[in-house]
Write an enzyme that holds these catalytic residues in place. Structure first.
Site, mmCIF file in Angstrom:
data_model
loop_
_atom_site.group_PDB
_atom_site.id
_atom_site.type_symbol
_atom_site.label_atom_id
_atom_site.label_comp_id
_atom_site.label_asym_id
_atom_site.label_seq_id
_atom_site.Cartn_x
_atom_site.Cartn_y
_atom_site.Cartn_z
ATOM 1 N N TRP A 203 63.536 51.112 95.899
ATOM 2 C CA TRP A 203 64.291 49.907 95.593
ATOM 3 C C TRP A 203 65.734 50.212 95.951
ATOM 4 C CZ3 TRP A 203 62.979 45.044 94.823
ATOM 5 C CH2 TRP A 203 64.067 44.155 94.699
ATOM 6 N N GLU B 45 75.289 35.154 111.297
ATOM 7 C CA GLU B 45 75.827 36.159 112.229
ATOM 8 C C GLU B 45 74.705 36.914 112.937
ATOM 9 O OE1 GLU B 45 77.998 38.383 109.285
ATOM 10 O OE2 GLU B 45 79.811 37.209 109.570
ATOM 11 N N MET C 96 58.398 51.927 88.519
ATOM 12 C CA MET C 96 59.837 51.622 88.583
ATOM 13 C C MET C 96 60.606 52.705 87.809
ATOM 14 S SD MET C 96 60.081 47.479 88.609
ATOM 15 C CE MET C 96 59.058 47.083 87.184
ATOM 16 N N GLY D 191 57.767 37.512 91.447
ATOM 17 C CA GLY D 191 58.326 37.818 90.134
ATOM 18 C C GLY D 191 59.718 38.395 90.230
ATOM 19 N N GLY D 192 59.890 39.592 89.650
ATOM 20 C CA GLY D 192 61.202 40.239 89.613
ATOM 21 C C GLY D 192 61.867 40.058 88.257
ATOM 22 N N TRP D 193 62.951 40.780 88.052
ATOM 23 C CA TRP D 193 63.647 40.781 86.756
ATOM 24 C C TRP D 193 64.115 39.378 86.372
ATOM 25 C CZ3 TRP D 193 64.198 43.756 82.645
ATOM 26 C CH2 TRP D 193 65.214 43.446 81.744
ATOM 27 N N TYR E 147 63.372 54.068 87.601
ATOM 28 C CA TYR E 147 64.841 53.958 87.735
ATOM 29 C C TYR E 147 65.305 52.958 86.694
ATOM 30 C CZ TYR E 147 62.595 50.702 91.056
ATOM 31 O OH TYR E 147 61.754 49.793 91.637
ATOM 32 N N GLU F 61 57.910 41.225 85.022
ATOM 33 C CA GLU F 61 58.733 42.094 84.170
ATOM 34 C C GLU F 61 59.054 41.385 82.858
ATOM 35 O OE1 GLU F 61 61.982 43.921 86.303
ATOM 36 O OE2 GLU F 61 60.829 43.978 88.138
ATOM 37 N N TYR F 62 58.163 41.628 81.854
ATOM 38 C CA TYR F 62 56.929 42.401 81.788
ATOM 39 C C TYR F 62 55.960 41.618 80.915
ATOM 40 C CZ TYR F 62 60.638 45.816 82.656
ATOM 41 O OH TYR F 62 61.766 46.438 83.125
#
Ligand code: NAG
Ligand code: NAG
Ligand code: NAG
Ligand code: NAG
Ligand code: NAG
Length: 390
Positions: free
Chosen positions: A362, A79, A211, A105-107, A213, A148-149
């Site tokens: 984030w 779109e 991070m 990376g990332g969770w 949060y 992480e981590y």
């Protein structure tokens, strides 16, 4: 809408350390998969607020634990909205000061591939050169490492030391072109003990993205807000899960305050309450709150999902703001603990007061980027105002 404002111990921020005069960084993580959301949730490169963010962090590259290779996200266009790297990097043509980094990376990536790579000298060298080449050939300004981590979630004991080795080798490789090197990190003392040599990381990283949060969620036994600035009113004194404590922990372990960037969540953590007898923090719950209409993830509501529902169903919501620290609200048994522009502003003022380098979000795609509830980007704007006002 019933709005109750409580004043916690420190309505306006506590002890005032010497404040820094330079304006700080505004780091905006961009989850490229937000291009897959539908309707008002769909987010593309053209939605990025290049006038508000100083740094955009394109998330995430993954890695191949067998080869040290990197795996780029799929490029999609729906779109008229797109997530392509070429369009992203082209934003620099309209704002020459904008820095665009890529995160790896990332969770979901977790630890196992990182562990396989960093503990093998050959694979680690290949990984460093693959990252350098990806950044260099695409026109990025640097790299954000989101492991992480280290030494957790399937990692090895040697990760803590080898993570430093990786960061040091990346810094050396990046020196020729002065590419930026940052990392996103966990924020409790127990995570530091397991994963980070703070003084060493502090030496090599340009910025450390805290991070601050996900401090509460459905893994707890009672309701709690995503990221309270100070202790929740219902916390007993043994609970130290709040933003203020996290910042002190990183500084006490040897981080330079101006390298620390305060993480701000543009989302809330949701729960289903057990009953309406207790609708506060520390209340019993039966599970995650139902998924929202756009982000579609149980236990999480983006800020725009929260504010839009509160706008259209105003009489059904009870909202409690503990001034300068956090907000929680319920609509029947649906409960959410989050930040609004007031608490974001207070946190950014706190970041400035503590001498931190700036603020981080984030994620940019979770703020009210369409202006469904008023002006566009209320949380990013409030953070900038807060940081610049103290
Ligand atoms: C990792 O690289 C190996 C060797 O090139 C390849 O066979 C494998 O499919 C790759 N894994 C992923 C997840 O891309
Ligand atoms: C590495 O990443 C791939 C794909 O992202 C994943 O399938 C795999 O389970 C991970 N772990 C290892 C040890 O390779
Ligand atoms: C390191 O990785 C290389 C390439 O996959 C492999 O040939 C070598 O055996 C590994 N070294 C160790 C000590 O595992
Ligand atoms: C960090 O690394 C340095 C250099 O290797 C070492 O002297 C120090 O003890 C380490 N600190 C921690 C907390 O592991
Ligand atoms: C912030 O954290 C520091 C260090 O833990 C603590 O001494 C201080 O009392 C905290 N401030 C508030 C308002 O809780």
């Amino acid at each position: 809408m019933k709005v109750l404002v409580l004043c916690a111990l420190l309505c306006f921020g506590g002890s005032l350390a010497a404040s820094v005069s330079t304006s700080g960084v505004v780091v905006c993580y961009y989850g490229e998969w937000s291009n897959e959301r539908t309707g008002n949730g769909r987010f593309g490169v053209s939605d990025l607020p290049t006038d508000l963010c100083t740094h955009i962090v394109y998330s995430f590259l993954l890695l191949n634990g067998t080869t040290g290779g990197i795996i780029a996200p799929e490029e999609t266009t729906y779109e008229g909205k797109t997530n392509t790297v070429a369009d992203l990097i082209a934003l620099k043509e309209t704002n020459a000061d904008l820095k665009i980094l890529v995160a790896i990376g990332g969770w979901t990536e977790g630890s196992t591939n990182f562990t396989a790579v960093v503990n093998n000298d050959t694979l680690r060298a290949d990984f460093v050169s693959n990252l350098y080449n990806y950044i260099d050939s695409n026109g990025f300004d640097g790299l954000d490492v989101d492991w992480e981590y280290p030494a957790q979630r399937g990692g090895a004991d040697t990760d803590k030391e080898q993570f430093v080795t990786l960061i040091k080798e990346l810094k050396e490789a990046f020196a020729a072109k002065s590419y930026l090197l940052t990392a996103a990190v966990a924020v409790t003392q127990s995570h530091i003990d397991l994963s980070y040599n703070v003084t060493q990381l502090n030496e090599y990283l340009d910025y450390i993205h805290l991070m601050t949060y996900d401090l509460h969620g459905t893994w707890d036994t009672v309701t709690g807000v995503n990221a309270p600035l100070y202790a929740q009113l219902t916390d007993d004194s043994s609970v130290n899960l709040n933003v203020n404590n996290s910042v002190h922990v990183w500084i006490n372990n040897g981080a330079t305050p101006s390298k620390l960037v305060l993480g701000l969540g543009a989302y809330g953590k949701t729960f289903t309450l057990t009953s309406l007898n207790d609708t506060s923090t520390g209340a019993p719950f039966t599970g995650a709150g139902a998924a929202g209409p756009y982000v579609a993830e149980a236990g999480v509501y983006s800020y725009y999902e929260i504010c839009e529902d509160q706008k259209y169903n105003a009489t059904q919501w009870n909202i409690t703001e503990v001034e300068g620290s956090y907000v929680y609200a319920n609509k029947d048994l649906f409960w959410v603990g989050y930040d609004n522009p007031n608490t974001i502003k207070a946190k950014a003022q706190y970041a400035k007061t503590m001498g931190l380098g700036g603020i981080m979000y984030w994620a940019v795609d979770l703020d009210d980027f369409n202006g469904l509830c008023g002006d566009k980007y209320p949380l990013i704007s409030a953070g900038i105002a807060g940081y610049n006002s103290s």
